[in-house]
Design an enzyme around this catalytic site. Structure first.
Site, PDB file in Angstrom:
ATOM      1  N   GLU A  21     -41.587   1.929  10.358  1.00 12.73           N
ATOM      2  CA  GLU A  21     -41.161   2.016  11.882  1.00 12.73           C
ATOM      3  C   GLU A  21     -41.743   3.038  12.598  1.00 12.73           C
ATOM      4  OE1 GLU A  21     -38.631   0.058  12.939  1.00 12.73           O
ATOM      5  OE2 GLU A  21     -38.569  -0.895  11.119  1.00 12.73           O
ATOM      6  N   SER A  74      24.028  -6.995 -12.030  1.00 13.33           N
ATOM      7  CA  SER A  74      24.592  -5.900 -12.627  1.00 13.33           C
ATOM      8  C   SER A  74      24.033  -4.699 -12.501  1.00 13.33           C
ATOM      9  CB  SER A  74      24.658  -6.143 -14.104  1.00 13.33           C
ATOM     10  OG  SER A  74      25.564  -7.325 -14.074  1.00 13.33           O
TER      11      SER A  74
END
Length: 817
Positions: A85, A471
């Protein structure tokens, strides 16, 4: 004269042009954003969720970024990016003017705008402040910004920002994220060739991507390697080795340490509620209260129980099938190879759930079958591959599978499961469930799973499923009865009775599950054996309004509970986590605590933003040091513990909202559910301090077990999302309890055997086991019962004259227990 006018006009134009140019430059310069903020920039970083012991659970956020410092970036990585780059990076002041001139020349000669001349600093300026569109004014702003950045930041800081900011494809922002996503490695583990591949991505992350376009990506990689060699960043030998290497790039999802997607989603929702969209970009690290080893065990226990239920109820005939024409060759004859080739595309679109590998039946006869799997295996099976030996007819009926072709057809899409080295035919369960485990002293969530697989259904049954507890709700009715003056020794007649209920169109005749009646029964025994008639008679006697008032002590939203006698049998819908929270009162002595699952929130740099400060149960020997140790179990040093306490604030103490003496009695009664009642399978844990209650609803649509030790409350649940019946042989004790036992075996491994501390004015008395009265010298069978001091019976038994009523068998039209 004309010449004079032209020269004068030219001068005017030159002055105006110069002023305009200077004004333009000044406008650009003064409109530039300040770059000082770059020194303390907060990069968009995803949300991370961890267990209490700092194991990764999940990551949320569009951008995958793993921030690194300049020092953490390998020198080869730095050189690769410079070569690709900006090879003159250390020799310019942010702008490479020769490169700009080349780009300008190309524009004049070809009319094409190119990226040429963009330095790393200019790319950084564009990434932080500008768009990527190729316009002259943007380029000018980029140049000035680059110069400004170079005058403010060091070269090292510029590279550090660049290495963390640059987009490298597939949601990877920064070099560390790219290393993880493409190679499943940390940046210091990358080879030279892999570094070059990543360095080649900024030019065109899609075009040169090794996952989507390997050919172009390799060309770009090799170009980067040549540039590195040209700039003397690598030796020729290194270049050759890297150039000849084969690239292994693929998408690597970030590996999590603990699979807890339902917990992760709970955290994500809470963080979004607190921080909005910033929750996904500010780099928050959330540490939950979940313990990694317990969460793994909760997942395993839930899956094991669901699959066990699924095997008990037989194999379902596959619903999906490949058409027969895909097994025909050009001569319209059956061809197994043709079928396999056509199956590949179909299987590629079917995702694998856990270890259930999708497969297609490509040949089937009575005793043999050939399948082709998504993994590319061609498996020849005999009947021993049937791990599920029976075929499902309905929830109450199965038949043995004697031949493959009784169930399977050519083209059926099935699942295969490899156990050790053998392949078995499997199926993905359609029943679901949940498990939730809570610290009873603080409310800290220790483990939670809301379903078989999050990818199948994101519905979190642990916190979203409103189901009847059956229950498992009875202990709260019994608590209310004891509050009204009953004792565990009180006799209630277990005999038929018809109740007039406004909510029921006809007269209601509740039944015990067995269809039998047992006559006068002590409350302790009735709860252990889950006798329905006793619970309904209790509620009828003490009154619904009185009971509803008591239920508020346990944190129930009473506005959502039924106001009729069906409440005694758990007809009010409730979420598993809420039921577990209510059971913490029985474990901790009656204290009101709130469930929470986020312990602390930090920034990525480690700054504490939030520390939960729950209301804690503080016993007789409580001190601030032990409180801190319990609350901040994740702290590894005294300094960390001190910082957490400072951020959280002074300790908060839980309030006692339930009667501690009655809680102690219920605690004792629920231990008998395990000792000789419906949960006696839990005796396999060989602990005296565990207690709980099974629960099953009408037609066995829901199966529960809510149980606890002194410090841990865990609720397990099994049921269909569409409320289909589980089957007439499926109860809390058969479907949900095994899950609880399997999980608690791990959870209790290092927990001391610890009973609830006995409150004052509780006494133990010998009574007649049949009458519930004080034992006399003539009493043949006695037991020890615990009473509140003022409720000790004042009458001696007269030799147990109350006869046990003969059991009476009847048909059971309604099962709620």
């Amino acid at each position: 004269m004309k010449k004079y006018i032209t020269l004068r006009n030219f001068k005017r134009l030159f002055v105006v042009g110069s002023i305009t140019f200077i004004a333009f430059i000044l406008f650009i310069f003064f409109s530039l954003p300040s770059v000082k903020d770059l020194q303390n920039i907060e990069l968009q970083t995803p949300l991370r969720v961890f267990t209490q012991d700092k194991q990764l659970i999940a990551i949320f956020g569009e951008k995958r970024r793993i921030p690194v410092t300049f020092e953490q970036v390998p020198k080869n990585m730095e050189n690769a990016f410079l070569a690709a780059e900006d090879s003159r990076f250390y020799n310019h002041f942010g702008v490479d003017f020769p490169g700009l001139l080349r780009a300008t020349k190309n524009l004049i000669l070809t009319g094409e705008k190119t990226q040429g001349g963009s330095t790393i600093t200019m790319q950084l300026a564009r990434n932080f402040y500008l768009t990527s569109e190729k316009k002259i004014i943007r380029k000018v702003r980029e140049i000035f910004l680059a110069l400004k950045i170079e005058s403010t930041l060091s070269k090292e800081k510029i590279l550090e920002l660049y290495f963390n900011k640059i987009y490298l494809g597939h949601r990877a922002y920064g070099v560390a994220a790219a290393a993880q996503i493409y190679y499943g490695k940390k940046i210091d583990q990358l080879t030279l060739a892999e570094i070059a591949m990543i360095a080649g991505l900024p030019k065109a992350p899609s075009r040169y991507n090794p996952v989507t376009n390997m050919k172009r990506a390799m060309q770009r990689r090799n170009y980067v390697l040549k540039r590195m060699l040209y700039n003397d960043f690598i030796s020729y030998n290194d270049y050759v080795i890297a150039y000849l290497s084969i690239d292994q790039a693929k998408i690597n999802n970030i590996e999590i340490d603990v699979n807890a997607p339902y917990v992760a989603e709970m955290v994500r929702a809470k963080m979004y509620e607190k921080y909005g969209e910033e929750a996904y970009t500010k780099g928050y690290d959330v540490f939950t209260t979940v313990k990694g080893n317990l969460q793994k065990k909760a997942n395993e226990s839930l899956i094991k129980s669901i699959e066990s239920y699924d095997r008990r109820h037989g194999y379902r005939i596959p619903e999906k099938k490949i058409e027969a024409k895909f097994f025909l060759n050009s001569n319209f004859e059956y061809d197994i190879e043709e079928g396999i080739n056509n199956s590949k595309d179909v299987l590629s679109k079917i995702r694998q759930i856990k270890n259930h590998v999708p497969a297609v039946v490509v040949n089937v006869s009575k005793k043999n079958m050939i399948v082709y799997t998504k993994l590319g295996d061609r498996l020849e099976l005999d009947l021993s591959a049937l791990r599920i030996k029976k075929q499902l007819i309905n929830e109450n009926k199965t038949i043995k599978i004697n031949n493959f072709d009784d169930v399977f057809e050519l083209g059926h899409i099935i699942s295969m499961q490899q156990i050790k080295s053998k392949w078995y035919i499997s199926q993905i369960p359609i029943v679901s469930g949940a498990i939730v485990s809570i610290d009873s002293n603080s409310g800290a969530l220790k483990a939670l799973s809301g379903g078989y697989d999050f990818r199948i259904s994101k519905f979190n049954r642990a916190i979203q499923a409103k189901r009847q507890p059956g229950s498992s709700f009875k202990p709260f009715i019994y608590y209310s009865a004891l509050k009204k003056g009953y004792t565990p020794a009180t006799l209630v007649n277990d005999s038929p009775k018809v109740f007039k209920e406004d909510s029921v169109s006809e007269a209601w005749r509740p039944q015990n599950h067995s269809g039998k009646f047992y006559g006068p029964t002590r409350l302790r025994y009735a709860l252990a054996k889950s006798r329905n008639i006793v619970s309904v008679r209790l509620l009828d006697d003490i009154g619904i309004d009185f009971t509803i008032k008591q239920l508020k002590d346990f944190g129930f939203d009473t506005s959502k509970l039924p106001k009729d006698l069906t409440l005694a049998l758990g007809s009010g819908a409730i979420e598993p986590i809420k039921l577990a929270e209510a059971y913490t009162y029985f474990a901790n002595g009656g204290y009101d605590i709130d469930v929470y699952f986020i312990e602390q929130i930090k920034t990525r740099s480690g700054k504490l933003l939030f520390v939960e400060n729950p209301r804690m149960v503080c016993g007789k020997y409580c001190d601030s040091e032990s409180l801190d140790t319990i609350q901040f179990a994740s702290a590894q040093t005294l300094e960390e513990l001190t910082e957490l306490r400072k951020t959280a604030g002074l300790p908060r103490f839980a309030l006692k909202t339930a009667d501690s003496r009655i809680i102690y009695q219920i605690n004792s009664m629920l231990k008998d559910v395990v000792r000789y009642g419906t949960a006696k399978k839990a005796l396999s844990l060989k602990r005296r301090d565990i207690a709980g209650k099974t629960g099953t609803t009408n037609d066995q649509r829901d199966s529960w077990f809510c149980g606890f030790s002194r410090n841990i409350v865990t609720t397990s649940y099994i049921g269909f999302d569409d409320f289909s019946p589980l089957g007439s042989k499926e109860f809390g004790s058969t479907a949900a309890l095994p899950m609880w036992i399997d999980y608690m075996k791990k959870a209790l491994r290092k927990e001391p055997v610890l009973d609830l501390e006995q409150p004052e004015n509780i006494v133990a008395v010998r009574i007649d086991s049949k009458t519930g009265l004080l034992a006399s010298p003539k009493t043949k069978k006695t037991i020890t019962e615990i009473f509140r001091k003022e409720h000790v019976p004042n009458t001696f038994s007269e030799g147990s004259n109350i006869l046990q009523k003969k059991e009476e068998e009847i048909t059971t039209p309604e099962l709620i227990f």
